[in-house]
Design an enzyme around this catalytic site. Structure first.
Site, PDB file in Angstrom:
ATOM      1  N   ASN A  42       0.875  -1.173   0.000  1.00  0.00           N
ATOM      2  CA  ASN A  42       0.000   0.000   0.000  1.00  0.00           C
ATOM      3  C   ASN A  42       0.915   1.227   0.000  1.00  0.00           C
ATOM      4  O   ASN A  42       1.562   1.522   1.007  1.00  0.00           O
ATOM      5  CB  ASN A  42      -0.930   0.003   1.215  1.00  0.00           C
ATOM      6  CG  ASN A  42      -1.831   1.222   1.242  1.00  0.00           C
ATOM      7  OD1 ASN A  42      -1.398   2.322   0.896  1.00  0.00           O
ATOM      8  ND2 ASN A  42      -3.076   1.049   1.645  1.00  0.00           N
TER       9      ASN A  42
ATOM     10  N   GLU B  89      -3.908   2.067  -2.913  1.00  0.00           N
ATOM     11  CA  GLU B  89      -3.940   3.515  -2.631  1.00  0.00           C
ATOM     12  C   GLU B  89      -2.979   4.290  -3.543  1.00  0.00           C
ATOM     13  O   GLU B  89      -2.178   5.092  -3.065  1.00  0.00           O
ATOM     14  CB  GLU B  89      -3.664   3.798  -1.149  1.00  0.00           C
ATOM     15  CG  GLU B  89      -4.852   3.471  -0.274  1.00  0.00           C
ATOM     16  CD  GLU B  89      -4.851   4.280   1.030  1.00  0.00           C
ATOM     17  OE1 GLU B  89      -5.357   5.420   1.028  1.00  0.00           O
ATOM     18  OE2 GLU B  89      -4.361   3.776   2.042  1.00  0.00           O
TER      19      GLU B  89
ATOM     20  N   ASP C 148      -4.370  -4.800   0.716  1.00  0.00           N
ATOM     21  CA  ASP C 148      -4.621  -4.214   2.032  1.00  0.00           C
ATOM     22  C   ASP C 148      -6.024  -4.598   2.431  1.00  0.00           C
ATOM     23  O   ASP C 148      -7.001  -4.049   1.910  1.00  0.00           O
ATOM     24  CB  ASP C 148      -4.467  -2.693   1.948  1.00  0.00           C
ATOM     25  CG  ASP C 148      -4.768  -2.020   3.280  1.00  0.00           C
ATOM     26  OD1 ASP C 148      -5.169  -2.714   4.241  1.00  0.00           O
ATOM     27  OD2 ASP C 148      -4.604  -0.780   3.358  1.00  0.00           O
TER      28      ASP C 148
ATOM     29  N   ASN D 189      -7.308  -4.363   5.420  1.00  0.00           N
ATOM     30  CA  ASN D 189      -7.821  -3.523   6.508  1.00  0.00           C
ATOM     31  C   ASN D 189      -8.506  -4.342   7.592  1.00  0.00           C
ATOM     32  O   ASN D 189      -9.363  -3.835   8.325  1.00  0.00           O
ATOM     33  CB  ASN D 189      -8.730  -2.415   5.968  1.00  0.00           C
ATOM     34  CG  ASN D 189      -7.954  -1.117   5.713  1.00  0.00           C
ATOM     35  OD1 ASN D 189      -7.165  -0.686   6.543  1.00  0.00           O
ATOM     36  ND2 ASN D 189      -8.165  -0.518   4.554  1.00  0.00           N
TER      37      ASN D 189
ATOM     38  N   ASP E 204      -1.929  -6.242   5.674  1.00  0.00           N
ATOM     39  CA  ASP E 204      -1.580  -6.482   4.263  1.00  0.00           C
ATOM     40  C   ASP E 204      -1.231  -7.953   4.117  1.00  0.00           C
ATOM     41  O   ASP E 204      -0.233  -8.419   4.673  1.00  0.00           O
ATOM     42  CB  ASP E 204      -0.402  -5.594   3.862  1.00  0.00           C
ATOM     43  CG  ASP E 204      -0.736  -4.119   4.022  1.00  0.00           C
ATOM     44  OD1 ASP E 204      -1.377  -3.563   3.110  1.00  0.00           O
ATOM     45  OD2 ASP E 204      -0.386  -3.533   5.084  1.00  0.00           O
TER      46      ASP E 204
ATOM     47  N   ASP F 195       2.671   4.680   5.057  1.00  0.00           N
ATOM     48  CA  ASP F 195       2.387   4.141   6.389  1.00  0.00           C
ATOM     49  C   ASP F 195       2.384   2.604   6.390  1.00  0.00           C
ATOM     50  O   ASP F 195       2.391   1.994   7.459  1.00  0.00           O
ATOM     51  CB  ASP F 195       1.098   4.741   6.982  1.00  0.00           C
ATOM     52  CG  ASP F 195      -0.045   4.850   6.004  1.00  0.00           C
ATOM     53  OD1 ASP F 195       0.099   4.457   4.831  1.00  0.00           O
ATOM     54  OD2 ASP F 195      -1.121   5.352   6.410  1.00  0.00           O
ATOM     55  N   HIS F 196       2.391   2.012   5.206  1.00  0.00           N
ATOM     56  CA  HIS F 196       2.496   0.552   5.072  1.00  0.00           C
ATOM     57  C   HIS F 196       3.895   0.183   4.575  1.00  0.00           C
ATOM     58  O   HIS F 196       4.632   1.047   4.084  1.00  0.00           O
ATOM     59  CB  HIS F 196       1.483   0.038   4.044  1.00  0.00           C
ATOM     60  CG  HIS F 196       0.054   0.258   4.425  1.00  0.00           C
ATOM     61  ND1 HIS F 196      -0.800  -0.767   4.761  1.00  0.00           N
ATOM     62  CD2 HIS F 196      -0.681   1.392   4.515  1.00  0.00           C
ATOM     63  CE1 HIS F 196      -2.007  -0.277   5.026  1.00  0.00           C
ATOM     64  NE2 HIS F 196      -1.956   1.041   4.883  1.00  0.00           N
TER      65      HIS F 196
END
Lengths: 257, 257
Positions: free
Chosen positions: B9, B36, B147, B149, B219, B248-249
């Site tokens: 991501n 993303e 991802d 989530n 992920d 952030d991933h």
DNA sequence: GGATTCCCTG
DNA sequence: CAGGGAATCC
């Protein structure tokens, strides 16, 4: 003891910090006057500049304008603004150093001739002209520097015919700048290079303006007699404008003996 | 012939392009699934990725979401979306490669339990569960990655007590993810590391989250039997999250023999 | 905290 | 073209 003073419109000191720090390390001017810091005093990046050995003086506001002076010597006096009636805009900062007073200006750009902002620009220049004799003595060492947003003569624009009568080349602006100089200031770059077509600002919006050298000389270092007589050189350092993420301006440096 | 597949991501492929290119050069996965991307197909940075030897497939939209698959082998089929009713959001992209199908998902985050976005998340997961048997065969080689989530179990969150019942740890989300896996998919990281508390996402908003390892494993690389049996390793590459301007991933990579 | 988009300024 | 700011989303 010789020393040097620089002026540099950074166009956002936060966005320009890496470039500015690199440049200061190399050029190491005794004094650096910055314009368009575009940051509140709260958020001014003081620490990074102090680490390079500078005392840091600033006068900022939220999104626009903002001036700062970096000095290796501590200032004995600091004066912000043009009082009264600089419209609350952060455009003037003066410090008294051992080498003399330094007055740092960010003159309004004026948008278009006839625009309200343009009248404000002329008013601002008149107020500077009025402030100098009130506060200072032309016999004493003093520098007035910054982004004047006026190209003093046709030698100072890439295409004087296209620019004739336009903002930053208008006769009224030039007269207003001249009346500031008439108090007793010499344009140090022009004093040392009477014929050079050398610019300090290249608009981002003109495609390839820097590569094609389509610029303006609007960043000036003016000095009273004691300093203009001591000035050994005044140069435009063109390098920073060619680096990645440049300001649209580049520094000017004056050296004194 | 051995090969590897990654999921990452990127949180904005334009902002992440330098970091992504550096990582691809080093890790050189055969296939990379990105989430993303936050870019329209029009503005997708195809050229830079093709220069690295990838075929580039993408399904994007204006500000949010957006998925892409990079593959050194050309795809024989490309399918965008979850039709019908993925709300027009660019969250699903599947390609058929010589090594099998690859389904790349960006599952909605869901905001808060009970929020409209959360119900949409559950609905999305159910639609994925329904789509797989309709389109694919669990006996064939297939990867479902991205991802999710959802942190599959309490081992997959830094503070399971604090997170209990919260978004990405809610029993309904975990059940929805489980029912996707129940079709015939194995979680490759967990298959190879049954006990490891290893995260793939650390929130920007939690101070020092990466340094303090306050993260989530959301992920995932899931695979059908033919590929889970051929999977020799599955690792989280933690390095990119520690570089300047990180997502952030961080990427997860599975290797196959 | 960081990416995006849209708006304003130079 | 590039800076900052405000709003939105994760």
């Amino acid at each position: 003891m010789s020393w040097s003073l620089a002026t540099f419109n950074v166009n956002g000191i936060r966005a320009r910090l890496p470039l500015l720090l690199d440049w200061l390390k190399k050029a190491s001017p005794e004094v650096a006057c910055l314009q368009e810091t575009k940051v509140t005093d709260e958020d001014f990046p003081t620490a990074a500049l102090e680490e390079l050995g500078y005392h840091v003086y600033f006068h900022g506001q939220k999104s626009f304008n903002g001036v700062a002076i970096l000095s290796k010597q501590e200032a004995s006096e600091v004066v912000s603004g043009l009082e009264p009636g600089d419209g609350g805009q952060a455009r003037v900062l003066a410090v008294r150093l051992a080498t003399g007073w330094v007055v740092n200006l960010y003159v309004p750009q004026g948008r278009e001739v006839g625009h309200e902002a343009w009248h404000y620009k002329l008013e601002f220049l008149k107020q500077v002209a009025a402030m100098l004799p009130r506060r200072f003595d032309p016999q004493e060492p003093l520098v007035v520097t910054g982004d004047m947003n006026v190209a003093p003569t046709d030698l100072d624009v890439y295409d004087p015919k296209r620019m004739a009568g336009k903002v930053s080349c208008h006769p009224d602006e030039r007269a207003a700048l001249q009346s500031i100089e008439d108090w007793g200031l010499a344009d140090l770059f022009r004093q040392h290079h009477p014929e050079d077509k050398q610019f300090t600002f290249w608009d981002y919006r003109l495609p390839q303006s820097f590569k094609r050298d389509l610029g303006w000389r609007i960043d000036l270092i003016l000095a009273t007699k004691p300093l203009s007589a001591a000035c050994t050189e005044c140069l435009v350092d063109t390098e920073p404008r060619g680096l990645p993420k440049p300001s649209d301006h580049t520094p000017v440096v004056a050296s004194f003996k």
